[in-house]
Design a protein around this motif. Sequence first.
Motif, PDB file in Angstrom:
ATOM      1  N   ASN A 173       0.776  -1.177  -0.081  1.00  0.00           N
ATOM      2  CA  ASN A 173      -0.088   0.017  -0.004  1.00  0.00           C
ATOM      3  C   ASN A 173       0.871   1.371   0.073  1.00  0.00           C
ATOM      4  O   ASN A 173       0.654   2.350  -0.584  1.00  0.00           O
ATOM      5  CB  ASN A 173      -1.087   0.080   0.994  1.00  0.00           C
ATOM      6  CG  ASN A 173      -1.823  -1.204   1.147  1.00  0.00           C
ATOM      7  OD1 ASN A 173      -2.462  -1.474   0.098  1.00  0.00           O
ATOM      8  ND2 ASN A 173      -2.082  -1.904   2.221  1.00  0.00           N
ATOM      9  N   THR A 174       1.928   1.292   0.729  1.00  0.00           N
ATOM     10  CA  THR A 174       2.710   2.409   1.048  1.00  0.00           C
ATOM     11  C   THR A 174       4.041   2.384   0.239  1.00  0.00           C
ATOM     12  O   THR A 174       4.639   3.472  -0.041  1.00  0.00           O
ATOM     13  CB  THR A 174       3.203   2.688   2.476  1.00  0.00           C
ATOM     14  OG1 THR A 174       3.997   1.512   2.711  1.00  0.00           O
ATOM     15  CG2 THR A 174       1.727   2.829   3.357  1.00  0.00           C
ATOM     16  N   ASN A 175       4.239   1.161  -0.456  1.00  0.00           N
ATOM     17  CA  ASN A 175       5.459   0.770  -1.184  1.00  0.00           C
ATOM     18  C   ASN A 175       6.760   1.181  -0.498  1.00  0.00           C
ATOM     19  O   ASN A 175       7.861   1.754  -0.864  1.00  0.00           O
ATOM     20  CB  ASN A 175       5.501   1.848  -2.593  1.00  0.00           C
ATOM     21  CG  ASN A 175       6.563   1.360  -3.534  1.00  0.00           C
ATOM     22  OD1 ASN A 175       6.536   0.001  -3.665  1.00  0.00           O
ATOM     23  ND2 ASN A 175       6.940   2.094  -4.213  1.00  0.00           N
TER      24      ASN A 175
END
Length: 218
Positions: free
Chosen positions: A157-159
């Motif tokens: 989701n946030t990488n």
Amino acid sequence: MRSDGRTNTDPLPYAEVLGTVPEAYGSATATFGEQHTQVICAIKAEIQKPLASTPLSGQVTFHLESSQTGSTLFKHEADAESLRQKMIQILQTLLGNTIINRDELTVFKGEFAWNLNVDLLVLDELCLSQVDAIARAVRAAFSNLALPQVIATLNANTNKIEVGLVEEVYTDRANTDALVKLKSACDAPYIVSVAIVRDAQADMVVLDCDSVEIQCVD
């Protein structure tokens, strides 16, 4: 023969017990010297971003305190603090990069590494002659050191790379809560002080000065 019966190459009396601080990842209590002084060493650990200058290594930082209290500390507070800082500098210089291979503290290259805080408490007034024994207590605590198993994963989701305990990521696997020893801790060095004691008849080269001999050292 020295005043306490030791030969020039004999160290001060020393004994150690491992694992004396259960809350720490590694610990030891050492008793040493003519006054049976005790030093407690406890190693705490936290995961942080490594320094830009050493992106592939963790850090080892020393903290030293004493139980010196009362009138002695009040009268010589400035001298006591100066000595404390000097002893920390000696420990940091001699052991900060050598007590273990700091590359073993890497969790994820360039992103996460263990930082170890080595807390030392001497149950007496500090003296420069204590450095050898304090360093041996540090060595003992590192031989007792074991760190939790951790794993770095990519958050979709946030990488971003995140770190978690293996036992929390793989709850269905056995022995994920087992602590891990550092291989290089078995090769930790000793500190041995060599001094020249000035005497009217003949100078002496001695190892591991006591609190009286240290006053006569050049």
